[in-house]
Design a protein around this motif. Sequence first.
Motif, short mmCIF file in Angstrom:
data_model
loop_
_atom_site.label_atom_id
_atom_site.label_comp_id
_atom_site.label_asym_id
_atom_site.label_seq_id
_atom_site.Cartn_x
_atom_site.Cartn_y
_atom_site.Cartn_z
N ALA A 114 -5.38 -10.48 3.09
CA ALA A 114 -5.38 -10.40 4.54
C ALA A 114 -4.86 -11.71 5.11
N VAL A 115 -4.20 -11.63 6.24
CA VAL A 115 -3.61 -12.81 6.86
C VAL A 115 -4.70 -13.85 7.13
N THR A 116 -4.45 -15.09 6.73
CA THR A 116 -5.32 -16.27 6.95
C THR A 116 -6.62 -16.20 6.15
N VAL A 117 -6.80 -15.18 5.28
CA VAL A 117 -8.03 -15.04 4.52
C VAL A 117 -7.67 -14.96 3.04
N GLN A 118 -8.65 -15.26 2.18
CA GLN A 118 -8.39 -15.25 0.73
C GLN A 118 -8.12 -13.84 0.21
N SER A 119 -7.71 -13.77 -1.05
CA SER A 119 -7.38 -12.51 -1.68
C SER A 119 -8.55 -11.53 -1.64
N ILE A 120 -8.25 -10.25 -1.41
CA ILE A 120 -9.27 -9.21 -1.40
C ILE A 120 -9.38 -8.55 -2.77
N MET A 121 -8.25 -8.30 -3.39
CA MET A 121 -8.23 -7.58 -4.66
C MET A 121 -6.90 -7.85 -5.36
N LYS A 122 -6.95 -7.92 -6.68
CA LYS A 122 -5.73 -7.99 -7.48
C LYS A 122 -5.73 -6.82 -8.45
N PHE A 123 -4.57 -6.22 -8.63
CA PHE A 123 -4.51 -5.08 -9.53
C PHE A 123 -3.13 -4.93 -10.15
N THR A 124 -3.12 -4.24 -11.26
CA THR A 124 -1.87 -3.83 -11.90
C THR A 124 -1.70 -2.34 -11.65
N VAL A 125 -0.54 -1.95 -11.18
CA VAL A 125 -0.27 -0.53 -10.92
C VAL A 125 0.92 -0.10 -11.78
N ILE A 126 0.76 1.03 -12.46
CA ILE A 126 1.81 1.61 -13.29
C ILE A 126 2.18 2.97 -12.70
N TRP A 127 3.43 3.08 -12.28
CA TRP A 127 3.96 4.34 -11.73
C TRP A 127 4.87 4.97 -12.78
N THR A 128 4.60 6.22 -13.14
CA THR A 128 5.44 6.93 -14.10
C THR A 128 6.05 8.15 -13.40
N ILE A 129 7.37 8.24 -13.39
CA ILE A 129 8.08 9.33 -12.72
C ILE A 129 8.82 10.14 -13.78
N ASP A 130 8.58 11.45 -13.83
CA ASP A 130 9.27 12.27 -14.81
C ASP A 130 10.51 12.93 -14.21
N GLY A 131 11.21 13.70 -15.01
CA GLY A 131 12.48 14.30 -14.58
C GLY A 131 12.33 15.32 -13.48
#
Length: 261
Positions: free
Chosen positions: A77-94
């Motif tokens: 959030a602006v002017t505030v510390q981190s709220i959450m950190k994450f890794t996101v994996i998006w898999t798209i098929d044909g």
Amino acid sequence: FTYQYDTFTGIFSSLERGGETISMDYSIFRAPTDNDRNIREEWERANYHHSQTRTYTTKYAVDGQTVQITSTVNLCAVTVQSIMKFTVIWTIDGAGTITCKIDAKRNTDMPYLPRFGVELTLPKSWQQVSYLGYGPQECYIDKHHLAWFDAFESTVEDMHEDYIKPQENGNHYHCRKASVGNGTNGVTAYAATNFDFSVSNYSDYELAVKKHNYELEESDFVTMHLDYKNSGVGSNSCGPQLLPQYQMNDKEFEWEYQLKF
């Protein structure tokens, strides 16, 4: 189909198929309920209503008919510390089906979240709704004992709960599947576990700022929420704070869901 991925925010900015386009964003805020009146002050001090995501890294790989995009993301959030950190994996098929897997760690120095999930902006003509979850009335993690798990059909208009003072409404707890469309085009979400689901002709901003229901103005789009968890309703307008087991306060979590168009 044509999908555009934003390497700055770590999510698809545009999903186009069959002449229709939708967009996505991460979502943690909700239009505060009467029972959120106390925690709302903490949420707004934490700037949850102005949160945004920034990616540290993004990489992709192509394997036959599958494309996989992996981003490490900071939700802040602006002017505030981190709220959450994450890794996101998006898999798209044909066929254009998207599978999303999130592995997250929340900053526990911050207040519990109103919700965590994704918000989809859909064409206004998509007014038909079906879902497999708790219904037919709105229900939350702490407010679902008068509902039951079943397959339901409805419309976007009928999913709205017309409170005199506009606020968060229309959630459906413990869903396995949810579809919104117009009979020809649409989007369907699936999850092997469950998710919270809501859809509305009103934006979250509209529900948050208007003081009376007669002031509400419909958007020229449909807002759809898919949430890993939406915090419960509680009774803090005249009773105790929402109990911890009903708060979106998970320190670490994994969430996987699928989108088909």
